[in-house]
Design an enzyme around this catalytic site. Structure first.
Site, PDB file in Angstrom:
ATOM      1  N   GLU A 419       0.882  -1.119   0.008  1.00  0.00           N
ATOM      2  CA  GLU A 419      -0.085   0.031  -0.092  1.00  0.00           C
ATOM      3  C   GLU A 419       0.922   1.064  -0.002  1.00  0.00           C
ATOM      4  O   GLU A 419       0.703   2.130   0.978  1.00  0.00           O
ATOM      5  CB  GLU A 419      -1.172   0.083   1.191  1.00  0.00           C
ATOM      6  CG  GLU A 419      -1.990  -1.177   1.223  1.00  0.00           C
ATOM      7  CD  GLU A 419      -3.164  -1.277   1.969  1.00  0.00           C
ATOM      8  OE1 GLU A 419      -3.068  -0.525   2.798  1.00  0.00           O
ATOM      9  OE2 GLU A 419      -4.063  -2.106   2.042  1.00  0.00           O
ATOM     10  N   GLU A 495      -3.592  -9.099  -0.117  1.00  0.00           N
ATOM     11  CA  GLU A 495      -4.070  -8.936   1.141  1.00  0.00           C
ATOM     12  C   GLU A 495      -5.756  -9.047   1.088  1.00  0.00           C
ATOM     13  O   GLU A 495      -6.314  -8.341   0.154  1.00  0.00           O
ATOM     14  CB  GLU A 495      -3.735  -7.417   1.905  1.00  0.00           C
ATOM     15  CG  GLU A 495      -4.193  -7.432   3.250  1.00  0.00           C
ATOM     16  CD  GLU A 495      -3.321  -6.388   3.913  1.00  0.00           C
ATOM     17  OE1 GLU A 495      -2.258  -6.117   3.530  1.00  0.00           O
ATOM     18  OE2 GLU A 495      -4.283  -5.288   4.368  1.00  0.00           O
TER      19      GLU A 495
HETATM   20  C1  GAL Z   1      -4.242  -2.904   5.284  1.00  0.00           C
HETATM   21  C2  GAL Z   1      -2.794  -2.564   5.535  1.00  0.00           C
HETATM   22  C3  GAL Z   1      -2.525  -3.720   6.806  1.00  0.00           C
HETATM   23  C4  GAL Z   1      -3.468  -3.356   7.956  1.00  0.00           C
HETATM   24  C5  GAL Z   1      -4.985  -3.609   7.240  1.00  0.00           C
HETATM   25  C6  GAL Z   1      -6.122  -3.650   8.223  1.00  0.00           C
HETATM   26  O1  GAL Z   1      -4.699  -1.920   4.568  1.00  0.00           O
HETATM   27  O2  GAL Z   1      -2.147  -3.419   4.401  1.00  0.00           O
HETATM   28  O3  GAL Z   1      -1.269  -3.248   7.129  1.00  0.00           O
HETATM   29  O4  GAL Z   1      -3.531  -2.021   8.133  1.00  0.00           O
HETATM   30  O5  GAL Z   1      -5.199  -2.804   6.397  1.00  0.00           O
HETATM   31  O6  GAL Z   1      -7.216  -3.871   7.867  1.00  0.00           O
END
Ligand code: GAL
Length: 800
Positions: A419, A495
């Protein structure tokens, strides 16, 4: 036959013994002194450290501190203190080592470390997640005393968006080699032309010549898991090398009928490389080898050794719950065992290089790793994060990561960032290709990705063409249209999910998905900062576990996913903030106790018969309670309350669970799963009575007396009939005798502010955990738990 075999073994071991005299890798964790806070002249050997605390590494001082919302890490960073810490160690190097080269290897120091040997500054490393080496040779007193001093500065925070830990939190090694030796991370093994019939194992070796002039020979032998030589021995004579030059040789070994490395059978070979001068072995270096091939296909997704499969992975941060960031191999292994039993086969090292032991375990246990480098580049995410160092250090850090990790068969994807705030800025057109070129200059056998939270057409990381796999964070509603957006590109869900749950806490009704915070009917406030465990609460950017998995299952081109997260972690207590101090995203809580959704995955990802019903059965009479079941290996499930059938249900369409809405009355809930009319599994939940006793169970009763091994003791509060009391929060005290100590305690509650480093814990929804650590002495260990009004419980362990 027999004799020549013996002879070979004898030769192998004698060569080893000899080589051990030239390369020695010593565990350097023991006997350090530590001072929390700045000390003037602490790098100078003459400065006294006798009043400093004695400890063994790995060490994380933050986890020993007090939780406070005012700590500069903020609750997002785990609400524990940072600061400055000094470590020193006095040691001797034998006079016989004179003429050899001596190095110190740090697997990770958080963060901004400076290291001195005998008063000489060796260097500075700002990145707290990277491994690094310094050469000590020119400054050592051979045959005399030496002082190594390390200053760790984690005072300026926040510098990670999660809990970092502070200190020398990974292992330290002292390495001695001959003047001519294989370089640090000096081998590179790849496998090509792999089939069940044969494979090529290619080995590049980089050697530094320290002798005035030498005709050296480098040879590598491949051994199978039983220690039998299966290929190699071929010697590669090098040309005469000039002193202090580095030269590279490479060789290819042909292996017949190789046993391939896979997630189900992670078979490892071992490449032993020797450097010889004449007939003398002057160095020997071992590289673990997994023979496998994999592919990301545009349409068919991921395959390993020609077999289509999905990467069923999780993201995890590096902390080990109540043990903090201090690496412990057994604690990591336990996490991986819990995940493996769920059917998980992948790990994303979010968002930084992991401890090397994690990759060793993934090699041995069969996990596919996405090895990630950065959470930010030049633009900040939190005020004092790595963006301050990126320009100066990214090349060195990324090179070191790839050099260190590229021999692990488990590593199959490199990620150049998570991100990255610059993903929509033209600067990404410069940086992404540069990072990819760095990786590709050291390894072209694995694809590169980046985890994009806005994977749209404006994304400059994607449009730069620098990444091989387009990584989506979230946006699962857009997966189906991926090839319309990115024709000819390969997909990975870097993710997913971000479901929110508190283990053991349930709110009715359960059948509507709640988005925190927008569509929630009230502000997200629940007594005790709890989140219902029905897998129906998600943040606006994420989705529930079921939502994501339903989409992932549907399309073959979706090569795999990494769920946010496998385990709860310290910091980032979304959807709350203080007083919460750890996350709600885990499929497994911080103490290692699975939440219910763990069994949804187990029912989908394993062939093991599963029937899991929840919630508990202690409610107010008359309340309508939703009873969910996750199951597999069956056509239907019938539910009974106090012997009366509440009906048979089955999953239809893309259902992942079934549900009954039941008017509560105390008694026994019974679920029976059947296939072709035959009972597969039966599960019972009884209404629990008052707490009556404590039950202790250890994951391992036999532990190694090595000062590091752990036994995880689960503490359950039971009623007189042996049912877990679902709302029990009894305070339990622990006592231990024998050669072990209580390393930490937990209960999985993200709100508890009691230290992890004490010997008591309140149960949380009936459970608590004590982690017992061996000392370096064998013997029986008696662990006792007491709680007011309950009889004491005892368990005996054995340290050997
Ligand atoms: C994502 C991020 C993670 C964590 C997650 C929580 O956007 O990459 O590190 O913060 O959200 O939902």
């Amino acid at each position: 036959m027999k004799l020549s075999g013996l002879l070979l073994i004898a030769l192998f071991f004698s060569a080893k013994t000899f080589a051990q005299q030239t390369r020695q890798t010593l565990d350097f964790d023991k006997g350090w002194r530590f001072n929390l806070g700045e000390v003037a002249d602490a790098e100078k050997p003459a400065t006294s450290d006798t009043k400093w605390r004695s400890l063994n590494l790995p060490h994380d001082w933050s986890v020993e501190g007090k939780f406070s919302k005012d700590n500069p890490a903020t609750p997002e960073g785990g609400a524990l203190p940072g600061g400055i810490g000094w470590y020193r160690k006095s040691f001797t190097v034998p006079a016989s080592s004179k003429g050899k080269l001596v190095y110190i290897d740090f697997d990770g120091v958080y963060q901004k470390s400076k290291v001195w040997i005998n008063g000489h500054l060796l260097g500075f490393r700002p990145n707290g997640y990277i491994s690094f080496r310094y050469e000590l040779t020119p400054y050592l007193n051979f045959g005399g005393n030496n002082v190594i001093a390390v200053k760790v500065d984690n005072s300026v925070q926040p510098n990670s968006r999660w809990y970092s830990g502070s200190g020398i939190y990974r292992n330290v090694w002292l390495v001695t080699t001959a003047k001519t030796a294989i370089n640090h991370w000096g081998t590179f093994v790849t496998t090509t032309d792999v089939s069940n019939a044969s494979a090529k194992v290619n080995i590049k070796v980089s050697v530094k010549n320290g002798a005035p002039s030498a005709a050296l020979v480098v040879k590598t032998t491949l051994y199978d898991a039983l220690g039998k030589a299966v290929a190699g021995g071929g010697a590669i004579p090098s040309k005469t090398q000039l002193q202090d030059t580095v030269f590279e040789t490479s060789t290819t070994l042909a292996v017949k009928n190789p046993t391939l490395w896979s997630v189900d059978k992670p078979y490892l070979y071992k490449a032993v490389t020797q450097v010889l001068s004449g007939k003398t072995v002057i160095d020997e270096y071992t590289t673990p080898v997994g023979i496998r091939y994999f592919n990301f296909d545009l349409d068919k997704g991921f395959s390993l050794n020609g077999k289509a499969m999905k990467i069923l992975g999780v993201c995890d941060h590096h902390d080990l719950g109540s043990l903090g960031a201090a690496i412990n191999t057994r604690a990591l292994e336990r996490q991986l065992q819990i995940l493996k039993a769920m059917g998980c086969n992948g790990i994303r090292t979010s968002h930084n290089p992991p401890a090397p032991e994690l990759l060793d375990l993934c090699d041995k246990m069969g996990f596919i790793v996405m090895d990630e480098a950065f959470d930010c580049w030049e633009w900040e995410k939190v005020k004092y994060d790595y963006h301050l160092y990126f320009k100066e250090w990214h090349k060195r850090d990324l090179e070191d990561q790839v050099l260190r990790d590229r021999n692990h068969p488990s590593v199959m994807i490199w990620s150049i960032g998570n991100e990255i705030p610059q993903q929509h800025d033209t600067t990404a057109l410069r940086i992404a290709p540069e990072l990819s070129a760095i990786v590709h200059s050291l390894d072209t056998t694995r694809p590169i990705t980046a985890a994009n939270n806005n994977p749209d057409k404006n994304n400059k990381i994607i449009s730069s063409g620098a990444i091989d796999l387009v990584g989506y964070n979230y946006h699962e509603g857009e997966y189906a249209a991926f090839h319309d957006r990115y024709p000819g590109k390969k997909f990975i869900a870097t993710e997913t999910t971000s479901g929110l749950e508190t283990r053991g806490f349930y709110e009715m009704p359960s059948d509507s998905i709640r988005v925190w915070p927008e569509k929630w009917d009230k502000p997200f406030e629940r007594e005790g900062n709890n989140v219902s465990a029905y897998d129906n609460v998600r943040p606006p950017w994420g989705s529930t576990h079921e939502m994501t998995w339903k989409v992932m299952k549907k399309y073959d081109f979706l090569s795999g996913m990494f769920i946010w997260t496998g385990f709860d972690y310290l910091g980032e207590p979304t959807p709350y903030s203080w007083p919460s101090r750890s996350s709600y995203f885990g499929i497994v809580d911080l103490a290692g106790f699975p939440k219910d959704v763990y069994y949804m995955y187990q029912s989908e990802w394993t062939n093991k018969p599963v029937l899991h019903i929840f919630p508990h059965w202690n409610w107010t009479p008359g309340k309508m309670v939703d009873v969910w079941a996750y199951y597999n290996s069956a056509d239907e499930v019938e539910l009974f309350l106090n012997g009366k059938s509440l009906g048979t249900k089955k999953k239809t369409g893309d259902d992942l669970h079934i549900m009954w809405r039941v008017k509560y009355e105390p008694g026994t809930l019974k679920a029976v799963s059947r296939k072709d009319g035959k009972v597969v599994l039966t599960k019972l939940i009884h209404t629990a009575g008052e707490p009556a006793r404590i039950e202790l169970s250890a994951d391992r009763k036999l532990i190694k007396a090595d000062g590091k091994d752990l036994s995880f003791i689960t503490v359950k509060i039971l009623d007189k009939d042996g049912n877990v009391v679902p709302d029990a929060d009894n305070l339990v005290d622990f006592k231990i005798s024998g050669p072990a100590f209580v390393a930490s305690v937990d209960n999985g509650d993200p709100v508890t502010h009691d230290s992890f480093k004490v010997s008591y814990r309140k149960a949380f929804h009936g459970l608590a955990l004590a982690i017992v650590q061996a000392k370096e002495k064998a013997g029986a260990v008696t662990f006792t738990a007491t709680s007011k009004g309950l009889p004491a419980a005892t368990i005996t362990l054995n340290a050997k």
